[in-house]
Design a protein around this motif. Structure first.
Motif, PDB file in Angstrom:
ATOM      1  N   TYR A 148       0.820  -1.209   0.000  1.00  0.00           N
ATOM      2  CA  TYR A 148       0.000   0.000   0.000  1.00  0.00           C
ATOM      3  C   TYR A 148       0.856   1.262   0.000  1.00  0.00           C
ATOM      4  CZ  TYR A 148      -3.475   3.462   1.320  1.00  0.00           C
ATOM      5  OH  TYR A 148      -4.283   4.574   1.346  1.00  0.00           O
ATOM      6  N   LYS A 149       1.922   1.269   0.780  1.00  0.00           N
ATOM      7  CA  LYS A 149       2.810   2.430   0.791  1.00  0.00           C
ATOM      8  C   LYS A 149       3.477   2.616  -0.568  1.00  0.00           C
ATOM      9  CE  LYS A 149       5.068   1.141   4.507  1.00  0.00           C
ATOM     10  NZ  LYS A 149       6.086   1.166   5.595  1.00  0.00           N
ATOM     11  N   MET A 150       3.780   1.504  -1.230  1.00  0.00           N
ATOM     12  CA  MET A 150       4.384   1.583  -2.562  1.00  0.00           C
ATOM     13  C   MET A 150       3.393   2.182  -3.557  1.00  0.00           C
ATOM     14  SD  MET A 150       6.371  -1.538  -4.497  1.00  0.00           S
ATOM     15  CE  MET A 150       7.572  -1.686  -3.178  1.00  0.00           C
ATOM     16  N   VAL A 151       2.135   1.786  -3.432  1.00  0.00           N
ATOM     17  CA  VAL A 151       1.094   2.359  -4.294  1.00  0.00           C
ATOM     18  C   VAL A 151       0.962   3.862  -4.044  1.00  0.00           C
ATOM     19  CG1 VAL A 151      -1.394   2.416  -4.735  1.00  0.00           C
ATOM     20  CG2 VAL A 151      -0.203   0.213  -4.551  1.00  0.00           C
ATOM     21  N   GLN A 152       0.964   4.263  -2.788  1.00  0.00           N
ATOM     22  CA  GLN A 152       0.817   5.679  -2.450  1.00  0.00           C
ATOM     23  C   GLN A 152       1.946   6.537  -3.023  1.00  0.00           C
ATOM     24  OE1 GLN A 152       0.383   5.051   1.905  1.00  0.00           O
ATOM     25  NE2 GLN A 152      -1.479   6.286   1.728  1.00  0.00           N
ATOM     26  N   GLN A 153       3.137   5.957  -3.127  1.00  0.00           N
ATOM     27  CA  GLN A 153       4.284   6.706  -3.632  1.00  0.00           C
ATOM     28  C   GLN A 153       4.345   6.741  -5.157  1.00  0.00           C
ATOM     29  OE1 GLN A 153       6.281   8.465  -1.583  1.00  0.00           O
ATOM     30  NE2 GLN A 153       4.870   7.764   0.015  1.00  0.00           N
ATOM     31  N   SER A 154       3.505   5.942  -5.813  1.00  0.00           N
ATOM     32  CA  SER A 154       3.521   5.861  -7.271  1.00  0.00           C
ATOM     33  C   SER A 154       2.287   6.550  -7.857  1.00  0.00           C
ATOM     34  CB  SER A 154       3.549   4.395  -7.723  1.00  0.00           C
ATOM     35  OG  SER A 154       3.362   4.292  -9.115  1.00  0.00           O
ATOM     36  N   PRO A 155       2.439   7.677  -8.541  1.00  0.00           N
ATOM     37  CA  PRO A 155       1.270   8.364  -9.129  1.00  0.00           C
ATOM     38  C   PRO A 155       0.484   7.471 -10.068  1.00  0.00           C
ATOM     39  CG  PRO A 155       3.206   9.790  -9.176  1.00  0.00           C
ATOM     40  CD  PRO A 155       3.696   8.430  -8.761  1.00  0.00           C
ATOM     41  N   ASP A 156       1.155   6.663 -10.860  1.00  0.00           N
ATOM     42  CA  ASP A 156       0.454   5.808 -11.831  1.00  0.00           C
ATOM     43  C   ASP A 156      -0.374   4.735 -11.132  1.00  0.00           C
ATOM     44  OD1 ASP A 156       1.464   6.897 -14.382  1.00  0.00           O
ATOM     45  OD2 ASP A 156       3.404   6.238 -13.637  1.00  0.00           O
ATOM     46  N   LEU A 157       0.216   4.068 -10.150  1.00  0.00           N
ATOM     47  CA  LEU A 157      -0.523   3.017  -9.458  1.00  0.00           C
ATOM     48  C   LEU A 157      -1.628   3.594  -8.580  1.00  0.00           C
ATOM     49  CD1 LEU A 157       2.390   0.613  -8.410  1.00  0.00           C
ATOM     50  CD2 LEU A 157       0.804   0.358 -10.329  1.00  0.00           C
TER      51      LEU A 157
END
Length: 552
Positions: A148-157
């Motif tokens: 989830y944190k990785m998603v939050q840091q990725s504008p595309d995801l």
């Protein structure tokens, strides 16, 4: 050139120091690249898809937040291996299970999170179910939260993936990522596309592994992905998987669907040789800091308890407990013998009746002329109610008493107590059926009443019963002698799994003079009775050694 070839060339040239098991798996992969095996072919485009997805869309969730992920060569080679080999007709992946064993702090959690996101978004599966699995929900949520944190840091995801109450949802294909634990409800109804087990070595009960593997049965190209360090839990699913992986790499088992990557030291003595550390830590110098590991090794040289942790978690060597009396390599002896072929005539009996409401242990120690080996026969006893309690718990700590009963290693006594006289019957059975006479039987007098002692004396003689009082004064020297003989593989206990369990559970208390005695650890469910009974027998053996050797 593929990353598989590049990594193989680097390790074979010695530019990257690698252990035997990594050289084995990449030799196998190189052979598959150049020599087609069955219907499996290598597709470079499919091999690179997860790498391109991770490096394009996944962002750092720790440290330098939002920075792009850049996989190291060993990670790229692994991804090409797992995703690149496919069936030439269907284009579906060959490998459905991965075992990746590497030292701590080598990028396991970040890599798993990015793999899960790829399997959710980019693998072409309809309604993919991706699960983070652990024995406890809090542990499972660590990997889930990393996603989830990785998603939050990725504008595309972040545009397309939404966090709901219990999962991360991708509306475009109706898929999700969810954290689950072994005690979660409804595990039987899962339809898994990918299952991630982070720290497989921490799982004590293999049921959850088996259940999750079976949950992938209806998927076209599922993936069970286990990344772990070694652990302190022995005779576990990790040990089974490690043994299986070694047999696959050694060519003893053919399994086209399973691929292991085992990063470990080749020898325990390499643990303080800095040039060998990368064997177990492929991310050393980039992901894992050399200075951190150097400090850990330095501390371990003066702290034996911490050394066990470093050996297991940083170098993937086998241990059983950070504060155990015996290390796993010291207690593990897989030699066996056939009682009917040994010709034993005399033995030394010993037993431990510390808790009649729980596990109890009896042993007979035997030796032969011109043979330095000490042979151990054993039988365990447990009340039926205790076995039923284990069945009702059905958790990760469950002990396989019923399996041991089927194997003839334990006798289950009806009721809520061990019948003390069943142990006497076992000693009589060895005497009457195998002609093994017991001139001495050691016991803890605290738990033996007069009537039981007299029953033994009536069978084996009044002088046969040798009281062995528990305490440092009585047990310390015999324990030190026993440990030395265990290390020398002089003690052959027929590879008995209950013995191993008890040996590995035994910890020690040391007094100000360096004297020792056995104790249980903090987990009251771990039994040491089998170890205590052998120590009692060793007290008698050392005291009666010359008389015994003259007898045989």
């Amino acid at each position: 050139m593929t990353f598989i070839e590049e990594y193989y060339n680097e390790i074979m040239a010695g530019n990257i120091v690698a252990c035997k098991r990594i050289k084995q798996v990449y030799t196998i992969l190189m052979d598959k690249l150049y020599n087609r095996k069955d219907n499996w072919v290598f597709d470079l485009e499919l091999a690179n898809r997860p790498i391109e997805f991770i490096e394009s869309f996944c962002k750092q969730a720790q440290g330098q937040l939002g920075a792009s992920l850049e996989l190291m060569l060993f990670q790229k080679a692994k991804h090409q291996a797992v995703w690149g080999f496919v069936d030439e007709k269907t284009n579906l992946r060959q490998y459905q299970e991965v075992l990746d064993i590497r030292g701590r702090k080598n990028g396991k959690t970040t890599e798993l999170a990015s793999d899960e996101l790829y399997m959710l978004v980019g693998d072409g599966e309809g309604s993919p179910e991706v699960y983070n699995i652990a024995t406890k929900l809090d542990q499972a949520k660590k990997g889930f939260n990393e996603c989830y944190k990785m998603v939050q840091q990725s504008p595309d995801l972040n545009k397309h993936l939404k966090k709901r109450k219990s999962d991360i949802y991708f509306h475009a294909n109706y898929g999700f990522i969810q954290a689950l634990a072994s005690n979660s409800n409804g595990l039987d109804g899962l339809n898994s596309h990918m299952v991630t087990i982070d720290e497989l070595a921490a799982i004590k009960n293999r049921d959850i592994y088996d259940l999750m593997k079976q949950s992938m049965g209806s998927r076209r190209q599922p993936l069970l992905n286990c990344i772990t360090t070694n652990g302190f839990v022995r005779n576990s699913i990790f040990d089974s998987q490690y043994e299986y992986a070694c047999k696959v790499l050694d060519g003893k088992i053919k399994d086209d669907r399973f691929i292991p990557f085992i990063y470990e030291l080749d020898d325990r003595d390499e643990w303080d040789q800095e040039g060998c550390w990368i064997k177990a830590n492929p991310g050393l110098g980039v992901i894992k800091k050399v200075g951190f590991l150097r400090d850990c090794v330095k501390k371990a040289k003066g702290d034996l308890a911490f050394k066990a942790t470093v050996m297991v978690k940083d170098f993937n060597m086998v241990e059983n407990s950070a504060s155990a009396w015996l290390r796993w390599d010291e207690l593990n002896n897989e030699k066996t013998f056939n009682l009917s072929e040994m010709g034993f005539k005399y033995g030394i009996g010993c037993f431990d009746l510390a808790e009649t409401t729980d596990l109890a242990s009896a042993k007979v120690i035997c030796m032969r002329p011109d043979d330095d080996t000490i042979y151990v026969m054993q039988m365990y006893f447990i009340p039926r109610t205790k076995v039923n309690e284990e069945d009702e718990r059905n958790d990760e700590d469950q002990v396989p008493y019923k399996l041991w009963e089927k194997q003839g290693l334990i006798k289950i006594c009806e009721g809520n107590k061990v019948d003390k006289y069943h142990m006497l019957e076992w000693f009589k059975e060895l005497r009457n059926e195998h002609d093994i006479y017991l001139p001495w039987i050691g016991y803890d007098p605290w738990h033996v009443d007069d009537s039981l002692r007299m029953s033994y004396e009536n069978e084996f003689g009044k002088a046969a019963m040798i009281p062995v009082r528990q305490g440092v004064k009585t047990l310390s020297f015999p324990m030190k002698e026993l440990k030395a003989d265990m290390i020398a593989n002089r003690i052959v206990y027929n590879n008995n799994p209950i013995d191993k369990w008890c040996f590995s559970n035994t910890e020690i208390r040391t007094d100000i003079n360096g004297g020792i005695q056995p104790i249980k650890g903090q987990d009251s469910r771990k039994r040491i009775d089998g170890c205590v009974s052998l120590i009692i027998g060793y007290v008698v053996l050392l005291d009666k050694e010359q008389d015994y050797l003259n007898m045989i």
